[in-house]
Structures are given as C-alpha cells and as structure tokens.
Motif scaffolding. Structure first.
Motif, mmCIF file in Angstrom:
data_model
loop_
_atom_site.group_PDB
_atom_site.id
_atom_site.type_symbol
_atom_site.label_atom_id
_atom_site.label_comp_id
_atom_site.label_asym_id
_atom_site.label_seq_id
_atom_site.Cartn_x
_atom_site.Cartn_y
_atom_site.Cartn_z
ATOM 1 N N VAL A 28 -42.258 20.563 20.013
ATOM 2 C CA VAL A 28 -42.247 19.853 18.737
ATOM 3 C C VAL A 28 -43.655 19.357 18.410
ATOM 4 O O VAL A 28 -44.249 18.608 19.193
ATOM 5 C CB VAL A 28 -41.273 18.658 18.757
ATOM 6 N N VAL A 29 -44.183 19.797 17.280
ATOM 7 C CA VAL A 29 -45.468 19.313 16.769
ATOM 8 C C VAL A 29 -45.174 18.352 15.623
ATOM 9 O O VAL A 29 -44.398 18.683 14.722
ATOM 10 C CB VAL A 29 -46.340 20.479 16.245
ATOM 11 N N LEU A 32 -42.800 10.657 20.397
ATOM 12 C CA LEU A 32 -42.439 9.799 21.527
ATOM 13 C C LEU A 32 -40.927 9.685 21.690
ATOM 14 O O LEU A 32 -40.416 9.591 22.813
ATOM 15 C CB LEU A 32 -43.050 8.404 21.344
ATOM 16 N N GLY A 33 -40.199 9.703 20.569
ATOM 17 C CA GLY A 33 -38.749 9.557 20.639
ATOM 18 C C GLY A 33 -38.017 10.808 21.063
ATOM 19 O O GLY A 33 -36.907 10.734 21.607
ATOM 20 N N ASP A 61 -46.179 11.973 30.897
ATOM 21 C CA ASP A 61 -44.739 11.891 31.108
ATOM 22 C C ASP A 61 -44.150 10.837 30.178
ATOM 23 O O ASP A 61 -44.861 9.938 29.706
ATOM 24 C CB ASP A 61 -44.442 11.521 32.565
ATOM 25 N N ARG A 62 -42.864 10.930 29.950
ATOM 26 C CA ARG A 62 -42.199 10.038 28.993
ATOM 27 C C ARG A 62 -42.434 8.566 29.329
ATOM 28 O O ARG A 62 -42.640 7.743 28.429
ATOM 29 C CB ARG A 62 -40.699 10.349 28.976
ATOM 30 N N GLU A 63 -42.431 8.234 30.621
ATOM 31 C CA GLU A 63 -42.585 6.842 31.021
ATOM 32 C C GLU A 63 -43.973 6.293 30.686
ATOM 33 O O GLU A 63 -44.151 5.092 30.476
ATOM 34 C CB GLU A 63 -42.334 6.704 32.533
ATOM 35 N N LYS A 64 -44.965 7.173 30.650
ATOM 36 C CA LYS A 64 -46.341 6.737 30.400
ATOM 37 C C LYS A 64 -46.797 6.983 28.970
ATOM 38 O O LYS A 64 -47.897 6.556 28.587
ATOM 39 C CB LYS A 64 -47.288 7.453 31.362
ATOM 40 N N ALA A 65 -45.979 7.666 28.194
ATOM 41 C CA ALA A 65 -46.367 8.009 26.819
ATOM 42 C C ALA A 65 -46.009 6.877 25.864
ATOM 43 O O ALA A 65 -44.828 6.598 25.643
ATOM 44 C CB ALA A 65 -45.679 9.313 26.398
ATOM 45 N N ASP A 66 -47.010 6.219 25.335
ATOM 46 C CA ASP A 66 -46.800 5.238 24.273
ATOM 47 C C ASP A 66 -47.909 5.430 23.243
ATOM 48 O O ASP A 66 -48.795 6.265 23.404
ATOM 49 C CB ASP A 66 -46.761 3.803 24.809
ATOM 50 N N ILE A 106 -46.214 17.787 20.995
ATOM 51 C CA ILE A 106 -47.654 17.983 20.854
ATOM 52 C C ILE A 106 -48.155 17.019 19.794
ATOM 53 O O ILE A 106 -47.733 17.076 18.631
ATOM 54 C CB ILE A 106 -48.007 19.430 20.477
ATOM 55 N N ALA A 107 -49.053 16.113 20.208
ATOM 56 C CA ALA A 107 -49.597 15.095 19.311
ATOM 57 C C ALA A 107 -51.088 15.311 19.125
ATOM 58 O O ALA A 107 -51.733 16.057 19.864
ATOM 59 C CB ALA A 107 -49.320 13.702 19.865
#
Length: 499
Positions: free
Chosen positions: A456-457, A465-466, A484-489, A291-292
């Motif tokens: 995880v916050v 991201l990691g 999704d992980r592939e699109k999360a930057d 959670i960001a």
C-alpha cells in the motif's frame, strides 16, 4: 460574536438551496454562510451534496429553488465566468488541465494577456513562476502539463486559482494528491490570503486537516445540512458520526498476524529514469507492507516498475524465490502481480462503460478462454465481483455514475478477479470519504487474510500506519528503512522521510 456582527461579516449567504435532477433530490433546503477572511470546512460523504452546492455557488450548476447573496447583492451566476467576474473561484477535485499546454498557459487559460497583438508569453511565464514558487513547486512554467506527476498537476490547479485574485476560493480536495510538505505550503498560503481578507470553502476527506486550517465546520448528509460548528476543534469521531449518520467504532480493521512465506522479493532495483536507486524489500503471504514518503520520493515510480509499467535499469524482482522478467505490464499480470493505480479515472477505469465492461477488461482470458465473448458470461463474472467487493451499483450501470468509493471498488474488483498473488495499491483512498474509506480498508485487510502479499502506497501517513504490518520509508528514491508496526509512528516515519 453577536448576531448582528455575524450578519455584517457575512460575504456569501445561501438560503433554501434545493437541487433536483428529475425525481432525484441532491440538495434539500440548504442554508450556508461564509464570512469575511475565514475558512469554512464543508464535510460529508461522497454524494452528500458538497460538490453540488460548490458548483451552484461557482456558476457551474443552477439551483432548482433558493437564493444567494454575495457581498450584499443578489448572486445568481449563470456560468463560471459570471462567478469569476464577481470574485469567486472553484478548484475542482478532478483536475481540469489541458495536458498539451504548458503550465503557464494552463494557469492563464481563457485570460491570456495580449501585448501588441500577441500573447505576452514572457509575462505569463513570469507570473506563473511566481505563484509556483509560492507553493514551493520547482518546475519551469514552460513545462507541458502532461509531463507532470499528479501531485504537481494539483499544485498547478492551485496556482491557477491564486492568480484570480478572488475574494472567495472553493477548494475541493486540494490536498488529495499532495504530501505533508506540499500541504503545509498550501496551508501557509491560505493563512496569508486569509490575512488579506480572502475567504475559503474547504472540502476535504482528510479530517486531520480540518482542525489545522478551518475556522468553522458545516456538515452535509444526504443533501441536507445536518450540523454547523463555530469551531473546527472537534473530535474526529463527532464529525465522522455526523457525516455518516451512525456511530463508527473504528476506522482500521484488525491485522491478521498469520503471515506465511516470502512471496515478493525486490533486490537492488534501480529506475531507468533515476526516480529510485538500489531499493530492496520483501513481502510475505498475508502481509501488508506500507510505503511512505513525501511527494517526489519515488513511491509511485517504484510500484509501477514492479508492475511492469516502467523500465528497470538494474536489479531483480522475484516471485516465490524465482526471478521474473518485467518488460511489460502483461509480464507482471502473468506472474500474479496487479497494480491498482493512483489515478483511478485516468488509469484504472473507462468511465463511459458499465461496471461489467470495466471488470471484464483485464479478465477476458477467464471469461472467454476460446476468444468468443458472451455478454451473459461477462454479466455473470461481473456480478460475482460486485457482490464480493460490495460495489453499490448494478452490472449494467455506467461507472461515471458511481461515487468515488464505489469506483475504487470496481478498480480493485477488476484487478483481484485475476486471483493475483501480489496486490499493489497506489493511493487507494484518494478523494474518498470517511465511510467509504473504512470499507476499502476492510477489503485490503481481506486480501491479506486470503494469503496475498499486499503493498500500500499512500500520502496519508495515518492510513499507512493503520493498515500495515511494516512500513518502508522512501526519501529521494532511496529506501531509508523498514519499520515494524510496533516502532512505526509519525515521528519515526517523518525522520526517515526527510533524510
């Protein structure tokens, strides 16, 4: 820069500083220089001696041997007041505010201006408000500190230091509780003060900050100065290896893609306080959901509500498809939901107690099911948890004697010993050094591998991201999207976070 010009530009010189507590040496023959109008980054793992040398410079601790000079004169402060009067201020990592006093009273505590025999409250409120505005903190100076969130309290500490008109400010993890926007405001203020000739010693475990704010870098390891660099533009890998004394191949563990059925479902929940509204998401067995969001987005309030600590005005929380009632933290615990809180010292631990006593706190139903507490049973239970989570400490050791990383492992051990189904970690590595972070990350990945649903916050975007399979982004209490992980930057997350 020539040797002569460097010496003439030096405002603080530390030579041969050693500090011993009995037979234990925590600093050994340290030499350090701080120059006029610079930011010197001081790096090292927990226990490397960073806080000790800072405390010596700021008059909280006296060295066993060694000398210092300040502005060309001998410097041997016997108290923080001595250092402050000389122009040296220290902002502690652990906040030292008085919760029952207002923001303004905390900013000027110990030096309240008197006018006609009375405290000039309008004056301190005006001056405190000015510093808060500079930091971008929109709160009334009359607000009680106990009513502020952790990030806001940290900014009050910073505002307090900025009113000192010090020539050297020592920042010990100043951004540990700040988000990206608040951190940028702080950096802008540091740059302004540098231009005015103020110098800084800047301690941080967030190595990405160092290249952005520091001019030079000094690295401590095991109480010794092991490296100094005339530039902060260094590979993170170089700094990490100097700090830990060994190669560190990778920071984040590999993610297990073996994800099971949906375990936690949150449907349109709304905070009773208005901190978030109509938030929905789900987490599967073996999955890590990050959670960001910037500070104030409602992240902590959201996970506290799911853990039963804060009331929910509307919406449903389900475990394995079944709605659950959440009127108290014990309701969440009974359903297999545990929360590792953001402030481990205030909310997660009883510092004067032992590791065994802390781990036992929420597990007496397992240790003493019939109500009779057997100290040997407590000790056995704690030893299993200590070994399982790699806590570097003895069961009978007091928690306040541990490093930040090991304190965090104790909090996690206490929670996970309940064998939960859902684990929520709020700022799991706040104030923890790089080496210890890697160990915490491995613990988190291990929880997911065991089939738990993990949330995880974190204010550290790289951390989210990691670690995460997916990232949910909150902004002003609203779920702006799940990536999704592939699109999360960084770009994708920040675009949503600033919506």
């Amino acid at each position: 820069m020539s040797e002569q010009s460097i010496q003439s530009d030096t405002i603080l010189s530390v030579r041969g500083i050693t500090k011993k507590y009995g037979s234990v040496t925590v600093l050994s023959d340290v030499d350090l220089d701080v120059r006029h109008g610079e930011v010197l980054a001081l790096l090292g793992e927990n226990g490397a001696g960073k806080s000790t040398i800072s405390s010596i410079i700021a008059g909280l601790v006296q060295p066993t041997t060694g000398t210092m000079t300040w502005m060309g004169e001998p410097h041997a402060p016997q108290s923080p007041a001595d250092a402050l009067s000389a122009g040296i201020g220290l902002i502690h990592q652990e906040m030292r505010l008085l919760p029952a006093l207002s923001v303004a009273e905390n900013v000027f505590v110990g030096r309240l201006p008197i006018r006609m025999g009375r405290v000039d409250r309008s004056g301190i409120n005006r001056r405190a408000a000015e510093q808060l505005r500079r930091l971008g903190l929109d709160i009334a100076p009359t607000t009680l500190v106990r009513d502020l969130k952790v990030a806001a309290q940290q900014q009050v500490e910073i505002a307090k230091a900025l009113t000192l008109n010090a020539r050297l400010l020592i920042f010990d993890e100043p951004t540990a509780a700040l988000g990206g926007e608040e951190t940028l405001r702080l950096f802008e203020r540091i740059e302004q003060l540098k231009a005015e000739g103020v110098s800084f010693i800047y301690i941080s475990h967030r190595l990405d900050e160092i290249a952005r704010i520091a001019d030079r870098v000094a690295v401590l390891r095991d109480g010794q100065l092991v490296a100094t660099h005339e530039t902060a533009q260094l590979p993170v890998k170089t700094l990490v290896e100097e700090m830990v004394g060994r190669p560190l191949d990778r920071m984040f563990p590999d993610l297990d893609e073996a994800i099971g059925e949906t375990l936690l479902e949150v449907e349109d929940i709304t905070s009773a306080s208005g901190a978030f509204k109509n938030v929905s998401f789900s987490v599967r067995q073996g999955e890590v959901l990050g959670i960001a969001g910037i500070v104030g987005a409602g992240r902590t309030e959201l996970v506290r509500a799911i853990a039963g600590a804060d009331p929910i005005a509307a919406g449903v929380v389900k475990i394995a498809g079944k709605p659950i009632r959440l009127s108290h933290p014990s309701d969440a615990l009974d359903q297999g939901i545990v929360l590792v809180p953001e402030d481990r010292k205030a909310q997660g631990l009883i510092l004067p107690q032992t590791i065994a006593e802390n781990i036992a706190q929420t597990n007496y139903d397992q240790i003493a099911p019939k109500g009779w507490i057997n100290p040997k049973a407590v000790d056995r239970f704690a030893r299993v948890a200590i070994e399982r989570f790699g806590v570097k400490g003895r069961a009978e050791q007091r928690v306040n004697e541990l490093s930040g990383g090991n304190q965090q492992k104790v909090v996690i051990a206490k929670c996970i010993s309940r064998n939960p189904r859902v684990v929520i970690l709020d700022e799991p590595t706040r104030g923890i050094d790089v080496g210890a972070r890697a160990a915490i990350y491995e613990v988190i990945a291990g929880l997911a591998r065991q089939g738990m649903a993990v949330v995880v916050v974190s204010s550290d975007l790289d951390e989210v991201l990691g670690l995460a399979h997916r990232v949910m982004v909150l902004s002003r209490g609203i779920n702006r999207g799940i990536l999704d992980r592939e699109k999360a930057d960084r770009v994708a997350v920040m675009e949503l976070a600033t919506t």
